[in-house]
Scaffold this active site. Sequence first.
Site, PDB file in Angstrom:
ATOM      1  N   SER A 198       0.831  -1.221   0.032  1.00 40.86           N
ATOM      2  CA  SER A 198       0.179  -0.189   0.028  1.00 40.86           C
ATOM      3  C   SER A 198       0.857   1.223   0.101  1.00 40.86           C
ATOM      4  CB  SER A 198      -0.812   0.223   1.151  1.00 40.86           C
ATOM      5  OG  SER A 198      -0.121  -0.183   2.377  1.00 40.86           O
ATOM      6  N   LYS A 230      -5.146   9.180  -8.550  1.00 47.42           N
ATOM      7  CA  LYS A 230      -5.427   8.103  -7.679  1.00 47.42           C
ATOM      8  C   LYS A 230      -6.793   7.569  -7.866  1.00 47.42           C
ATOM      9  CE  LYS A 230      -4.661   6.179  -2.980  1.00 47.42           C
ATOM     10  NZ  LYS A 230      -5.849   5.456  -2.833  1.00 47.42           N
TER      11      LYS A 230
END
EC number: 6.5.1.2
Length: 675
Positions: free
Chosen positions: A84, A118
């Site tokens: 992540s 994103k």
Amino acid sequence: MPDREKAHARIEALREEIRHHNYLYYVLDRPEISDEAYDGLFRELVRLEESYPALITPDSPTQRVGAAPAEKFLPFPHTIPMLSLENAMSEAEVFEFARRVRKILGDRGDVDFMAEPKMDGLAVELVYENGELTGAGTRGDGYVGEDVTRNAKTIRAIPLKLYAGAGGASPPARIAVRGEVYMDRKDFAALNRSREQAGEPLFANPRNAAAGSLRQLDPSVTAARSLKAFFYGVGEVSGYRFKTQAQTLEQLRRWGLPVNPLSRVCPSIEDAVSFYNEIAAGRDALPFEIDGVVVKVNSIEWQEMLGEKSRSPRWAIAYKFSPHQARTRVLDIKVQVGRTGVLTPVAELEPVTVGGVTVRRATLHNQDEVERKDIRVRDQVMVRRAGDVIPEVVEVIGEARTGGEEVFQMPGQCPSCGSEVVRLPEEAVHRCLNRNCPAQIKASLRHFASRDAMNIEGLGKNIVSMLVDRGIVESVSDLYRLSVETLEQLPGFAGKSSRNLVESIERSKKTNLADFLYALGIYHVGSHVARLLAERFGTLDAVRRASVEELMSVNGVGEVVARSVVHYFSLPANRTLVESLLSAGLEMAATEPEAGPVDAFWNGKTVVFTGALSSMTRSNAAALTASRGARVSDSVSRKTDIVVAGADPGSKVEKARQLGITILDEREFLERLGM
């Protein structure tokens, strides 16, 4: 030329032409022909392949749909972990990221960055071998995901064969590409309209819709959901090396993989921040949802020098958007009853659009939270999507009060069964202690049938309500006495639906100990703890006989969990339930050890919780992290590794930022738990 040879030549020509138009449409966004003309080519290919089935190949565009539904997803291990990203919520944090990068790189020259929107979708990895798509998996815990190959092949934006004719190098012998599967706003709105007309529950947002659509056991459902994809990087690659992130994106595009056209090379970190501000200003006009901008060091060589931390790379950061907010009115405050008897107040709101999603309700967590924020019926309030996903009431607009607002009070009787509601001294929640409460029975049935438990397909919210309200089912064990004839008496439940549900219930009898323990709904025993217990004790009898001390000897099981398990099996009603299920014919296979270091993120870490979580109580959250090997603390210090921030987190978050401690919002916390 014989007919078969002519057909073969025409089939190959049609496949190449269709791939070419897919590339123009999904990658370059420059279609050359109408949808009708494209459909004509596709139909001609279908007709030819039907006439000559021996000429059908796995990479043919016609082979995207048609596989039979699977019973469960297989594991999909990632050769290189899908880490992540560290989050930044301010310019200062982005500049601090750049300072750390320059400090490690020293005097190697000016650093340029790649800034990419994103995407708010579901992370996936695709594996291509000799240019052909051979595997696809979700991110999962970063080490092992779920194999969704058959579903990914139904998504037209994902090429079944990499396109080598658009210039550049040919695809390597093996490459794992990474990206996000998403649903754009238009298709999301259309999907929810159709679900509303069909009386089906609506998806909360495009991300949930994309995740739910890709993770379907029946690929034909995925195929009907208009999913798209953007790709942003690679994992394992054989025989090929990229020099920069910009080159990586360009080469992926040339191979036929869609990349976000808004991505930009930024010569400095200041340019990257300017790009963020530009994207943030126009985000609501985009056809898809984004929740920030990812800033990456552009040089691959420098990325490798910077390396990774335990959970995230040092060469990238996600600069997140501030949550969307909107003003609306509280129409009412209703109380929901969960499967453990917890009463949760929920604000019913005048529908308002927040970040492209219509919000109609927001959780208020508990009575203390309602009183702390002084939320009343008919109040004007500000609502936001926490983490841009979970709706919550931020604050009351006090100056808008007219005097006609009503103070909320938790009811003294359960709204479902009328039993007395209690608040235990050590808890922040109110509970209904009646085990026969219809709301608890319904929630328990839904949990028992869920994918990670007994995986009973077709047992949705509406059918559960009908079964309980009509007195047909009073316990999960009653499910195994249902017949087609009984189900056919329910409104709208046709013969095929009845047979499918009975067959699904019958299939669920073949299960394993871990899934069965999780399905029982024991306090503090999630799917991960259930697996730990199954691996240690092996049989249900051994778990039932285990003492608190024996349970605590399992790595990852603390005293709270151990006492909860012992207490569950000490109650006569629970013992009777388990025996009823076993008598119904449940068979439990041995549970295999987990693949990969699934606890690597939490094990040995010190975790602090702050703020209110909407998905569970903080005590439950603490138990879940402790079960994964973490130590939970009440205060932030230099020894703290992770701070989990819920709503209104207070000063602990600021102290964590000052100390450089990893901060997770609720969505990231749940993702790390695999929930």
